[in-house]
Design a protein around this motif. Structure first.
Motif, PDB file in Angstrom:
ATOM      1  N   LEU A  89       3.419  -2.379  11.963  1.00  0.00           N
ATOM      2  CA  LEU A  89       2.782  -3.208  12.916  1.00  0.00           C
ATOM      3  C   LEU A  89       2.424  -2.411  14.231  1.00  0.00           C
ATOM      4  CD1 LEU A  89       4.392  -6.569  12.353  1.00  0.00           C
ATOM      5  CD2 LEU A  89       2.087  -6.012  11.975  1.00  0.00           C
ATOM      6  N   SER A  90       1.371  -1.912  14.143  1.00  0.00           N
ATOM      7  CA  SER A  90       0.978  -1.092  15.656  1.00  0.00           C
ATOM      8  C   SER A  90       0.466  -2.155  16.371  1.00  0.00           C
ATOM      9  CB  SER A  90      -0.024   0.097  15.313  1.00  0.00           C
ATOM     10  OG  SER A  90      -1.015  -0.552  14.660  1.00  0.00           O
ATOM     11  N   LEU A 124       0.798  -1.188  -0.023  1.00  0.00           N
ATOM     12  CA  LEU A 124      -0.085   0.179   0.158  1.00  0.00           C
ATOM     13  C   LEU A 124       0.943   1.276   0.158  1.00  0.00           C
ATOM     14  CD1 LEU A 124      -2.493  -1.148   2.571  1.00  0.00           C
ATOM     15  CD2 LEU A 124      -2.391  -1.472   0.157  1.00  0.00           C
ATOM     16  N   VAL A 125       0.570   2.102  -0.555  1.00  0.00           N
ATOM     17  CA  VAL A 125       1.262   3.291  -0.760  1.00  0.00           C
ATOM     18  C   VAL A 125       0.803   4.618   0.028  1.00  0.00           C
ATOM     19  CG1 VAL A 125       2.156   5.262  -2.267  1.00  0.00           C
ATOM     20  CG2 VAL A 125       2.055   2.757  -3.294  1.00  0.00           C
ATOM     21  N   GLN A 126       1.384   5.275   0.738  1.00  0.00           N
ATOM     22  CA  GLN A 126       1.190   6.442   1.573  1.00  0.00           C
ATOM     23  C   GLN A 126       1.697   7.573   1.011  1.00  0.00           C
ATOM     24  OE1 GLN A 126       1.923   6.157   5.705  1.00  0.00           O
ATOM     25  NE2 GLN A 126       1.109   7.993   6.360  1.00  0.00           N
ATOM     26  N   GLU A 163      -6.824   0.740   8.673  1.00  0.00           N
ATOM     27  CA  GLU A 163      -8.215  -0.104   8.515  1.00  0.00           C
ATOM     28  C   GLU A 163      -7.932  -1.058   7.273  1.00  0.00           C
ATOM     29  OE1 GLU A 163     -11.392   2.545   8.595  1.00  0.00           O
ATOM     30  OE2 GLU A 163     -11.241   2.731  10.541  1.00  0.00           O
ATOM     31  N   ARG A 164      -7.358  -0.635   6.034  1.00  0.00           N
ATOM     32  CA  ARG A 164      -7.448  -0.990   4.823  1.00  0.00           C
ATOM     33  C   ARG A 164      -6.341  -2.185   5.026  1.00  0.00           C
ATOM     34  NH1 ARG A 164      -4.713   1.159  -0.721  1.00  0.00           N
ATOM     35  NH2 ARG A 164      -5.779  -0.467  -2.124  1.00  0.00           N
ATOM     36  N   LEU A 165      -5.181  -1.777   5.550  1.00  0.00           N
ATOM     37  CA  LEU A 165      -4.499  -2.964   5.767  1.00  0.00           C
ATOM     38  C   LEU A 165      -4.619  -4.079   6.401  1.00  0.00           C
ATOM     39  CD1 LEU A 165      -0.443  -2.474   6.251  1.00  0.00           C
ATOM     40  CD2 LEU A 165      -1.915  -3.783   7.951  1.00  0.00           C
ATOM     41  N   ILE A 166      -5.329  -3.760   7.548  1.00  0.00           N
ATOM     42  CA  ILE A 166      -5.963  -5.051   8.270  1.00  0.00           C
ATOM     43  C   ILE A 166      -6.841  -5.907   7.388  1.00  0.00           C
ATOM     44  CG2 ILE A 166      -7.263  -5.488  10.384  1.00  0.00           C
ATOM     45  CD1 ILE A 166      -6.341  -3.135  11.729  1.00  0.00           C
ATOM     46  N   ARG A 167      -7.936  -5.142   6.931  1.00  0.00           N
ATOM     47  CA  ARG A 167      -8.534  -5.790   6.064  1.00  0.00           C
ATOM     48  C   ARG A 167      -8.027  -6.952   5.088  1.00  0.00           C
ATOM     49  NH1 ARG A 167     -11.092  -1.779   4.413  1.00  0.00           N
ATOM     50  NH2 ARG A 167     -10.284  -1.414   2.385  1.00  0.00           N
ATOM     51  N   PRO A 199      -1.981   6.299   9.279  1.00  0.00           N
ATOM     52  CA  PRO A 199      -3.383   6.938   9.580  1.00  0.00           C
ATOM     53  C   PRO A 199      -4.376   5.827   9.599  1.00  0.00           C
ATOM     54  CG  PRO A 199      -2.308   7.200   7.401  1.00  0.00           C
ATOM     55  CD  PRO A 199      -1.161   6.687   7.799  1.00  0.00           C
ATOM     56  N   GLU A 200      -5.369   6.358  10.278  1.00  0.00           N
ATOM     57  CA  GLU A 200      -6.467   5.423  10.736  1.00  0.00           C
ATOM     58  C   GLU A 200      -6.998   4.521   9.409  1.00  0.00           C
ATOM     59  OE1 GLU A 200     -10.681   5.366  12.823  1.00  0.00           O
ATOM     60  OE2 GLU A 200      -9.451   7.290  12.806  1.00  0.00           O
ATOM     61  N   LYS A 201      -7.272   5.343   8.247  1.00  0.00           N
ATOM     62  CA  LYS A 201      -8.030   4.699   7.144  1.00  0.00           C
ATOM     63  C   LYS A 201      -6.965   3.781   6.450  1.00  0.00           C
ATOM     64  CE  LYS A 201     -11.599   8.112   6.022  1.00  0.00           C
ATOM     65  NZ  LYS A 201     -12.049   9.043   4.755  1.00  0.00           N
ATOM     66  N   LEU A 202      -5.604   4.065   6.400  1.00  0.00           N
ATOM     67  CA  LEU A 202      -4.592   2.941   5.825  1.00  0.00           C
ATOM     68  C   LEU A 202      -4.539   1.810   6.748  1.00  0.00           C
ATOM     69  CD1 LEU A 202      -2.895   2.726   3.568  1.00  0.00           C
ATOM     70  CD2 LEU A 202      -1.229   3.998   4.791  1.00  0.00           C
TER      71      LEU A 202
END
Length: 485
Positions: A167-168, A104-106, A141-145, A136-139
């Motif tokens: 890995l928070s 994923l690209v931030q 959530e996407r990574l976890i999904r 960030p929160e949205k990224l």
């Protein structure tokens, strides 16, 4: 080597069926090689004349690289920045076979880049660029999904934590919980003092220093390592703790048993990335249902292999099988192309001049011995490439070779003038040359510089070409003709 109740060689061959999910911090490792011949007039620092640069995946990306080296399949979930390092890393990961990348690209994030400057085998300096803030929160959530979807599609989950922000606590905890709900085991290569975010993992793999940092206890003996690991087992509900101890081997501690594995390396050159190799091998083995103790034994052997190589290296199935093999002596000098290239790199970093010659070497005769002795006199280490049987038949006709490739390689390896022997399937050694990149390419005086295959390529990277004198009256064709009457 310690006895085992199962055939570890058969286990190695099963690794190609492994499917591993890796989630963690991706990095780009860049190596800048050169020579130092003078000090700068501007400041008391060496001037590095750069000769070549190499880039490869680092961090969790190196775990993926180790998995593919074992012929395992990997899904990789991580985050990179929208910068050149991120683009380069994405290309390197995507260029590997058997990898499903989810990088994923931030925007605005700095991809971790570690640049090492090396001269004459000496590490001059390392320059790092990185950003370690949480996602960030949205990224997140996407990574976890994406990671949880990948958990279901793979056999085992591996969290490779380098504390760069991927890995928070939330990410690690949710992935572990999701994996457990699907009956997937989780391996964690941990960092930091607080292991609570890894609670419930099946195996954690701290090194000795990390174990001391996480527990605040001494780890200066095997008994102390066991005591500290038992604290982690009780505190965080881990299934097992596998402590890596560099050249001293590893210790596996579970609630029911303690196993210490001695170091496997005959000589330690570089411990960089050895932990990645260990955790990758462990994960691949567990993914194909190798028992934990035997998976740890394989991982220990793999770790011993890579610390005997230079730089961030990998262990391949052929390496593991060779380490498990009872073959000793000269036959260990017969290696794969990849192993020959790694050996050449190791020798160069130690300041050795690497030479290469090649041929069919069917029915070794005094002319061959004379040629090889000359070749070895021109360099510090000599690699000999030999045509495989199919290649010899295409070049010499259907009645050749008189001896099979295994026999020809074994005879060559027995010569003191030869340091390594490597087979190649093509009609010429050009691809092998490009992989090994010798400093010196040597052929017999019946060639000219213009007719030596690979001469231009060797000279393009700063190497040279030499012609060795021939011993008159000796040839394989003439010898075979006399034998046939």
């Amino acid at each position: 080597m310690a006895d085992t109740t199962i055939d570890l060689g058969a286990c190695v061959k099963r690794l190609a069926r492994a499917s591993v999910l890796v989630v963690g911090d991706a990095m780009l490792d860049r190596y800048v090689y050169g020579e130092v011949e003078r000090v700068s007039p501007e400041a008391p620092v060496p001037i590095l004349t750069v000769t070549r640069e190499v880039a490869m995946p680092g961090g969790a990306g190196n775990v993926v690289r180790n998995l593919t080296a074992l012929d395992a399949s990997a899904a990789f979930v991580s985050v990179v920045g929208d910068d050149q390092a991120g683009s380069d890393l994405t290309g390197l990961i995507g260029g590997q076979e058997r990898v499903e990348p989810w990088l994923l690209v931030q925007g605005g994030r700095t991809t971790t880049l570690k640049t090492r400057y090396i001269a004459q085998g000496q590490h001059l300096i390392r320059a790092d660029r990185e950003q370690t803030i949480p996602l960030p929160e949205k990224l997140t959530e996407r990574l976890i999904r994406i990671a949880l979807d990948a958990v279901a599609a793979t056999s085992i989950t591996l969290l490779s934590d380098y504390r760069k922000g991927v890995l928070s606590d939330e990410v690690a905890a949710q992935i572990i919980a999701g994996a457990k709900s699907l009956g997937r085991r989780v391996i964690v290569d941990p960092k930091g003092r607080d292991y609570s975010r890894y609670r419930g993992a099946d195996v954690v793999t701290p090194n000795r220093r990390e174990l001391a940092e996480a527990t605040g206890l001494s780890v200066d003996s095997e008994s102390a390592i066991v005591a500290a690991a038992q604290v982690l087992l009780a505190r965080y509900d881990f299934g097992a703790v596998l402590v890596t101890r560099a050249e001293d081997g590893m210790s596996l501690i579970t609630a029911d048993e303690v196993r210490h594995f001695p170091g496997e390396a005959k000589e330690v050159f570089d411990v960089s990335g050895a932990g990645d190799t260990v955790v990758a091998t462990l994960a691949a083995a567990l993914a194909v249902d190798v028992p934990l103790v035997d998976a740890a034994r394989l991982a220990n052997i793999a770790g011993g292999i890579v610390v005997g190589k230079v730089g961030t290296a990998v262990a391949r199935p052929a390496d593991l099988l060779a380490a498990l093999s009872p073959v000793t002596g000269a036959l260990r000098k017969v290696v794969t192309a990849a192993n020959a290239a790694e050996a050449a790199e190791r020798w160069r970093t130690r300041g050795y001049k690497v030479g290469f010659t090649n041929g069919c070497f069917d029915l070794l005769h005094p002319g061959h011995v004379h040629l090889l002795e000359q070749c070895r006199a021109m360099c510090d280490r000599l690699i000999v490439g030999i045509n495989a049987d199919a290649s010899v038949a295409r070049l010499k006709g259907p009645t050749r070779p008189a001896q099979g490739e295994a026999a020809r390689a074994a005879v060559l390896a027995s010569l003191a003038s030869v340091d390594l022997v490597c087979l190649f399937e093509e009609d010429t050694p050009l691809e092998l040359l490009k992989l090994i990149r010798p400093d010196l390419l040597i052929k017999g005086a019946d060639y000219t510089r213009d007719t030596v295959v690979g001469a231009a390529e060797v000279e393009s990277w700063g190497g040279s070409v030499a012609l060795a004198e021939l011993l008159p009256g000796h040839s394989t064709t003439a010898t075979l003709a006399r034998l046939r009457g």
